[in-house]
Design a protein around this motif. Structure first.
Motif, mmCIF file in Angstrom:
data_model
loop_
_atom_site.group_PDB
_atom_site.id
_atom_site.type_symbol
_atom_site.label_atom_id
_atom_site.label_comp_id
_atom_site.label_asym_id
_atom_site.label_seq_id
_atom_site.Cartn_x
_atom_site.Cartn_y
_atom_site.Cartn_z
ATOM 1 N N LEU A 181 -46.313 3.923 23.394
ATOM 2 C CA LEU A 181 -45.342 3.691 24.458
ATOM 3 C C LEU A 181 -44.592 2.398 24.190
ATOM 4 O O LEU A 181 -45.158 1.430 23.661
ATOM 5 N N LYS A 182 -43.303 2.377 24.572
ATOM 6 C CA LYS A 182 -42.531 1.147 24.649
ATOM 7 C C LYS A 182 -42.122 0.982 26.112
ATOM 8 O O LYS A 182 -41.457 1.848 26.671
ATOM 9 N N ILE A 183 -42.536 -0.107 26.714
ATOM 10 C CA ILE A 183 -42.307 -0.358 28.138
ATOM 11 C C ILE A 183 -41.270 -1.463 28.260
ATOM 12 O O ILE A 183 -41.489 -2.588 27.784
ATOM 13 N N GLN A 184 -40.131 -1.153 28.911
ATOM 14 C CA GLN A 184 -38.984 -2.042 28.896
ATOM 15 C C GLN A 184 -38.447 -2.267 30.321
ATOM 16 O O GLN A 184 -38.535 -1.381 31.169
ATOM 17 N N VAL A 238 -39.408 3.799 29.872
ATOM 18 C CA VAL A 238 -40.564 4.123 29.036
ATOM 19 C C VAL A 238 -40.121 5.031 27.900
ATOM 20 O O VAL A 238 -39.541 6.099 28.133
ATOM 21 N N HIS A 239 -40.378 4.605 26.670
ATOM 22 C CA HIS A 239 -40.207 5.453 25.489
ATOM 23 C C HIS A 239 -41.598 5.940 25.073
ATOM 24 O O HIS A 239 -42.545 5.141 25.005
ATOM 25 N N VAL A 240 -41.711 7.234 24.767
ATOM 26 C CA VAL A 240 -43.001 7.830 24.412
ATOM 27 C C VAL A 240 -42.857 8.560 23.077
ATOM 28 O O VAL A 240 -41.887 9.304 22.876
ATOM 29 N N GLN A 241 -43.805 8.352 22.173
ATOM 30 C CA GLN A 241 -43.914 9.168 20.967
ATOM 31 C C GLN A 241 -45.339 9.671 20.852
ATOM 32 O O GLN A 241 -46.296 8.897 21.023
ATOM 33 N N THR A 242 -45.484 10.956 20.549
ATOM 34 C CA THR A 242 -46.815 11.550 20.477
ATOM 35 C C THR A 242 -46.766 12.794 19.598
ATOM 36 O O THR A 242 -45.696 13.174 19.109
ATOM 37 N N THR A 243 -47.919 13.406 19.380
ATOM 38 C CA THR A 243 -48.014 14.583 18.514
ATOM 39 C C THR A 243 -48.377 15.827 19.312
ATOM 40 O O THR A 243 -48.913 15.744 20.419
ATOM 41 N N GLY A 265 -43.254 14.693 19.003
ATOM 42 C CA GLY A 265 -42.240 14.641 20.045
ATOM 43 C C GLY A 265 -41.982 13.211 20.460
ATOM 44 O O GLY A 265 -42.897 12.374 20.453
ATOM 45 N N GLY A 266 -40.735 12.927 20.793
ATOM 46 C CA GLY A 266 -40.388 11.595 21.273
ATOM 47 C C GLY A 266 -39.355 11.690 22.373
ATOM 48 O O GLY A 266 -38.405 12.471 22.283
ATOM 49 N N GLY A 267 -39.548 10.947 23.440
ATOM 50 C CA GLY A 267 -38.616 11.007 24.564
ATOM 51 C C GLY A 267 -38.694 9.772 25.425
ATOM 52 O O GLY A 267 -39.390 8.799 25.105
ATOM 53 N N LYS A 268 -37.991 9.825 26.549
ATOM 54 C CA LYS A 268 -37.929 8.655 27.414
ATOM 55 C C LYS A 268 -37.723 9.099 28.852
ATOM 56 O O LYS A 268 -37.332 10.229 29.139
ATOM 57 N N PHE A 269 -37.969 8.169 29.772
ATOM 58 C CA PHE A 269 -37.662 8.357 31.190
ATOM 59 C C PHE A 269 -37.665 6.984 31.860
ATOM 60 O O PHE A 269 -38.244 6.014 31.333
ATOM 61 N N VAL A 270 -36.996 6.907 32.994
ATOM 62 C CA VAL A 270 -36.959 5.671 33.783
ATOM 63 C C VAL A 270 -37.737 5.897 35.064
ATOM 64 O O VAL A 270 -37.523 6.879 35.780
ATOM 65 N N LEU A 271 -38.656 4.982 35.338
ATOM 66 C CA LEU A 271 -39.393 4.969 36.599
ATOM 67 C C LEU A 271 -38.659 4.058 37.584
ATOM 68 O O LEU A 271 -38.490 2.863 37.319
#
Length: 580
Positions: free
Chosen positions: A161-164, A188-193, A42-48
């Motif tokens: 994680l990619k922190i931008q 934050v971009h997240v990729q995980t299994t 799974g891969g997704g993103k969100f803004v804090l």
């Protein structure tokens, strides 16, 4: 640093059942039950929206010359990087890394955490005074028994994680404003299994940043509209004795999609006539009765890269369906996750049914429970058998027309050879028909397209299977029966001895022509540059063809042109290295 660890608990699977998703008008479905395909990557993103947090919460010393304006996650990562600048190491490939931890525990197993930085797409300033901001990558890696990072291995429980940065006033290098649709703070971009719900993306990110940055990720600070995902996967594993049936079914789906004028990308890989991989990617799965979601979805069957190096059940093939989005473009809101997962599972399970893969022929692994998995109900599209018969029957006249060509029986002999062997390479076709390589290849290529139209995406009578060498087979098992009938009707008294005699005649005629060409070449004393080689073969400059030069590579890749028929002058280009 925090010692929090991620829970190994498995979230509830997205339910199936009598779900109501939009389909093409007239599509009928039937409820069926199979073991549940497991959630995969799974891969997704969100803004804090966290720029309001106090800088006093950051536990790292960034140095006196660096300004840390707030306590956002982005500034936590930035300060951590400055604080660890003296701890940079080099991995085996020469890349600079920082090891933040060797104590991040997942399901009871310690993992390492790798930290890197790279330029981001936004910054501040203009022209020579432009200064880019940086993004930070945090990646979990496995450890060996001595606690060393295993750089080239991906852990079973992968996480990165990619922190931008998300700040007002940022521009790209051309001075164009960077769009911030979800406010200021941290992207934050997240990729995980092994993802069953998108909330897992935030949960795992929270555990990781708590461990390495001592940052408390508050779920309430996630901007609701920013919740997106671009990757979702599900898979099953099955007994490899069913691979031919499964690949055949996938290729049938590609044929039907092409007939419906769908935008479809297909591919495959074979070795010694055996399939190692087959795949379809399209947004048009609804043309086969599946839900209409406007999502680019991949269906793929594949073996591990080196099945001889792994033990059962990991040497058995997988069937996987995956959402093929884009982190920076094609995204879906978390609210759409359930619908996407239902569609992915429906595509996988329906292809198992069409390929006649029974429950007992499923194979369990470390995440997929196989035949004993929890039951899952899905809506199985009906009508495929009728669609296929209608499609392949439309090509039967082409088959008769090809095997009755008045000027040559070579096409008949080629199809007869394919009929006899099932899957055959070019060498066998040449040996058993007596045809020249180029002539045989040209006939095969034409037979792979309806009416010989090489621009068509629809299937023809034959198909090519690409691998170390090219293999040829009927495009559908339907044609095996059609070929039996057509060949027997056209030449009912033809015998294997007749075929051998025709093959020998072709070889003798070709040898005679070659001798005549050799004699003509000896008489031709003119010098200068010739467009024929010493075998009489014509060669043409690539930029004089009716196709763009870039298309030649595509023709080679799909087998329309043999690599041995393409030359490149390498002497002016030192960087081109010939291998033989």
């Amino acid at each position: 640093m925090s010692s929090d660890v991620r829970s190994g608990a498995t979230p509830t699977v997205v339910p199936g059942g009598d779900y109501d998703l939009p389909r093409n008008e007239g599509v009928e479905t039937r409820t069926k039950t199979y073991p549940t395909p497991s959630g995969h990557g799974g891969g997704g993103k969100f803004v804090l929206n966290d720029a309001h947090r106090s800088v006093e919460h950051i536990p790292f010393d960034a140095g006196e010359t660096r300004e840390i304006p707030d306590g956002s996650l982005y500034q936590h990562a930035r300060a951590a990087y400055y604080a660890h600048e003296d701890a940079v190491i080099t991995d085996p490939e020469g890349n600079e890394r920082i090891v933040l931890s060797r104590e991040f525990v997942i399901d009871g197993v310690p993992h390492g955490v790798i930290f890197t930085s790279s330029r981001w797409r936004g910054g501040r300033g203009k022209g020579d005074r432009y200064r880019p901001f940086y993004k930070y990558d945090v990646t979990v890696k496995p450890l060996d028994n001595d606690g060393n990072i295993e750089w080239n291995r991906t852990p079973l429980n992968a996480l990165s994680l990619k922190i931008q940065p998300q700040y007002e006033g940022l521009v790209d290098s051309s001075g164009n404003p960077v769009n911030l649709p979800y406010g200021i703070g941290t992207l934050v971009h997240v990729q995980t299994t092994w993802v069953e719900h998108p909330e897992v993306l935030a949960d795992r990110a929270a555990d990781l940043v708590a461990h390495v940055f001592d940052y408390d990720l508050e779920m309430s600070s996630i901007n609701e509209d920013s919740k997106g995902f671009w990757k979702a996967e599900t898979h099953v594993r099955y007994d490899d004795a069913k691979t031919d049936d499964v690949v055949h079914t996938i290729r049938q789906s590609a044929d039907l999609l092409a007939e419906h004028a769908a935008d479809v990308d297909t591919g495959g890989l074979a070795s010694d006539g055996q399939w190692l991989e087959a795949k379809i990617t399209t947004r048009d799965w609804h043309e086969l009765g599946f839900p209409r979601l406007n999502a680019n979805i991949l269906l793929k069957v594949y073996y591990p890269d080196n099945p001889q190096a792994v033990e059962y059940p990991f040497d058995q093939p997988k069937m996987e369906a995956a959402l093929m989005g884009n982190p920076n473009g094609d995204n879906y809101h978390w609210k759409e996750w359930d619908d996407i997962m239902r569609a992915l599972r429906e595509i996988v399970l329906s292809h198992l049914v069409w390929a006649d893969v029974g429950v007992t022929e499923l194979v369990g692994d470390d995440v997929f429970d196989g035949p004993t998995g929890d039951p899952y109900e899905w809506q199985h599209p009906e009508g495929r058998r009728w669609w296929l018969r209608r499609h392949y029957e439309s090509l039967v006249p082409d088959l008769y027309r090809e095997v009755t060509k008045p000027n040559t029986q070579l096409v008949y002999d080629i199809i007869q050879c394919v009929r006899r062997h099932g899957t055959v390479n070019y060498q066998t076709l040449m040996d058993e028909t007596g045809g020249a390589y180029r002539t045989v290849r040209e006939h095969v290529t034409r037979l792979c397209y309806p009416n010989g139209d090489r621009e068509s995406d629809e299937p023809g009578i034959l198909k090519k299977i690409q691998g170390v060498q090219t293999w040829v087979a009927f495009s559908s098992r339907f044609f095996e029966d059609c070929a039996d009938e057509a060949l027997d009707q056209v030449y009912p008294d033809d015998t294997p001895e007749d075929e051998r005699e025709r093959a020998e005649e072709r070889r003798e005629e070709r040898q005679q022509r070659q001798q005549e060409n050799d004699a003509d070449s000896e008489e031709d004393s003119e010098g200068g540059r010739d467009d024929h080689d010493d075998r009489g073969d014509a060669w043409t400059l690539i930029d004089t063809l009716n196709y763009q030069p870039s298309n030649v590579g595509k023709f080679i890749e799909r087998g329309d042109i043999d690599p041995q028929d393409v030359k490149v002058r390498t002497s002016p280009y030192d960087w081109l290295q010939a291998t033989g």
